[in-house]
Structure formats: structure tokens, C-alpha cells
Design an enzyme around this catalytic site. Structure first.
Site, PDB file in Angstrom:
ATOM      1  CG  HIS A  71      -0.386   0.342   2.511  1.00  0.00           C
ATOM      2  ND1 HIS A  71      -1.147   0.678   3.605  1.00  0.00           N
ATOM      3  CD2 HIS A  71       0.905   0.398   2.935  1.00  0.00           C
ATOM      4  CE1 HIS A  71      -0.355   0.927   4.629  1.00  0.00           C
ATOM      5  NE2 HIS A  71       0.874   0.758   4.263  1.00  0.00           N
TER       6      HIS A  71
ATOM      7  CB  CYS B  19       2.984   4.546   5.522  1.00  0.00           C
ATOM      8  SG  CYS B  19       3.153   2.961   6.373  1.00  0.00           S
TER       9      CYS B  19
ATOM     10  CG  HIS C 219       5.390   0.407   2.435  1.00  0.00           C
ATOM     11  ND1 HIS C 219       4.818   1.616   2.123  1.00  0.00           N
ATOM     12  CD2 HIS C 219       4.795  -0.009   3.578  1.00  0.00           C
ATOM     13  CE1 HIS C 219       3.921   1.917   3.043  1.00  0.00           C
ATOM     14  NE2 HIS C 219       3.879   0.941   3.943  1.00  0.00           N
TER      15      HIS C 219
ATOM     16  CG  HIS D  70       2.389  -3.193   6.139  1.00  0.00           C
ATOM     17  ND1 HIS D  70       3.255  -2.840   7.154  1.00  0.00           N
ATOM     18  CD2 HIS D  70       2.061  -2.045   5.508  1.00  0.00           C
ATOM     19  CE1 HIS D  70       3.422  -1.525   7.138  1.00  0.00           C
ATOM     20  NE2 HIS D  70       2.718  -1.012   6.137  1.00  0.00           N
TER      21      HIS D  70
ATOM     22  CG  ASP E 228      -2.171 -13.570   0.130  1.00  0.00           C
ATOM     23  OD1 ASP E 228      -1.364 -12.849   0.762  1.00  0.00           O
ATOM     24  OD2 ASP E 228      -1.938 -14.751  -0.166  1.00  0.00           O
ATOM     25  CG  HIS E 229       0.964 -12.546  -2.645  1.00  0.00           C
ATOM     26  ND1 HIS E 229       0.554 -13.262  -1.557  1.00  0.00           N
ATOM     27  CD2 HIS E 229       2.288 -12.753  -2.760  1.00  0.00           C
ATOM     28  CE1 HIS E 229       1.592 -13.891  -1.036  1.00  0.00           C
ATOM     29  NE2 HIS E 229       2.657 -13.592  -1.750  1.00  0.00           N
TER      30      HIS E 229
ATOM     31  CD  GLU F  29      -0.225  -0.740   8.476  1.00  0.00           C
ATOM     32  OE1 GLU F  29      -1.102  -0.584   7.631  1.00  0.00           O
ATOM     33  OE2 GLU F  29       0.323   0.187   9.082  1.00  0.00           O
TER      34      GLU F  29
HETATM   35 NI    NI Z   1       2.528   0.962   5.535  1.00  0.00          NI
END
Ligand code: NI
Length: 136
Positions: free
Chosen positions: A15, A34, A40, A42, A80-81, A125
Site C-alpha cells: 500500500h 508509509c 511497500h 506489510h 493477498d499479494h 499491520e
Molecule cells: Ni505501511
């Protein structure tokens, strides 16, 4: 007599937190790393709590296999992914913070679980940063 049944699941996703009307500098000030423009990832962990009466015949609040399948079909298969900003329409207009992701997940699960049960979602997160939402 209410009992809470919980199921853990996880998904990996990328995100970027930013408000497009703001400058890069303001986004960096508000969202820190972020807001990195190249995204990037998580390792998100979720805990889904379902609270309700124990069925006197089955002895269950909700069948954990059913709950597992709902989480897989509604959340893992979707998120996911994925790049949350680019791949999920909802986050084209809503900043994908942990808070907003938690609300999104809760709303998707709520319609799949009998309304005579309470639902709470906890979203991690990072191992130390987590949020909870129960519809209130
Ligand atoms: Ni983040």
C-alpha cells in the site's frame, strides 16, 4: 451465555498512504515512510471474533470451517499479494490505513455471518501496531 469464537488469518499486501490533493512534502509529514511513492508491503494478520449463543444441538457458535472459508473467500482471495491502492476499487478513494482496511474487512465479513452474532475484526499491520473494529 455468549461465547466468542476466533479465527486468525493473514495476507501480504502493498500500500501507499497519501492524499492526492496534498504535496509530497505534506504526505511525508503526515504519513511518514508509509507515503513512499513506490509502495511497500506489510504482513497483515487478522483476527476475526464471532460472539453468540452456543447452539444446544451442535455445541457451536459458528462452525470454524465455515468461518475459515468465509475469510478465505472474502478476504484472502481478494487481498493477498495485492496492491491495495491499485487492485481494490474501494482504496482508490479511501486511504488504505490499518483503520480503513479493518473497516473494509469487517463490512465484507458482516454480510456473510448471521446477524444474531456479533463480529469484531482485529487487524495487525505490524506485530506491535493493530486496530480493532466492531461496527460501532
Ligand atoms: Ni505501511
Amino acid at each position: 451465555m455468549n461465547v466468542t469464537v476466533s479465527r486468525k488469518a493473514h495476507f501480504n499486501a502493498a500500500h501507499r498512504l497519501f492524499v492526492k490533493e496534498w504535496s509530497d512534502e505534506k504526505n511525508l509529514n503526515v504519513f511518514g515512510v508509509c507515503s513512499n511513492s513506490n509502495y511497500h508491503g506489510h504482513n497483515y494478520e487478522i483476527i476475526v471474533d464471532v460472539t453468540g449463543k452456543v447452539d444446544p444441538v451442535t455445541g457451536m457458535v459458528i462452525d470454524l470451517k465455515t468461518l475459515k472459508d468465509i475469510i478465505k473467500n472474502e478476504i484472502e482471495d481478494l487481498m493477498d499479494h495485492k496492491n491495495l491502492n491499485l487492485d481494490i476499487d474501494y482504496f482508490k478513494k479511501v486511504v488504505p490505513t490499518a483503520e480503513n482496511i479493518c473497516i473494509f474487512i469487517w463490512n465484507k465479513l458482516r454480510i456473510k455471518i448471521n446477524y444474531n452474532k456479533k463480529l469484531e475484526v482485529t487487524l495487525y499491520e505490524t506485530p506491535r501496531n493493530f486496530v480493532k473494529y466492531n461496527g460501532n
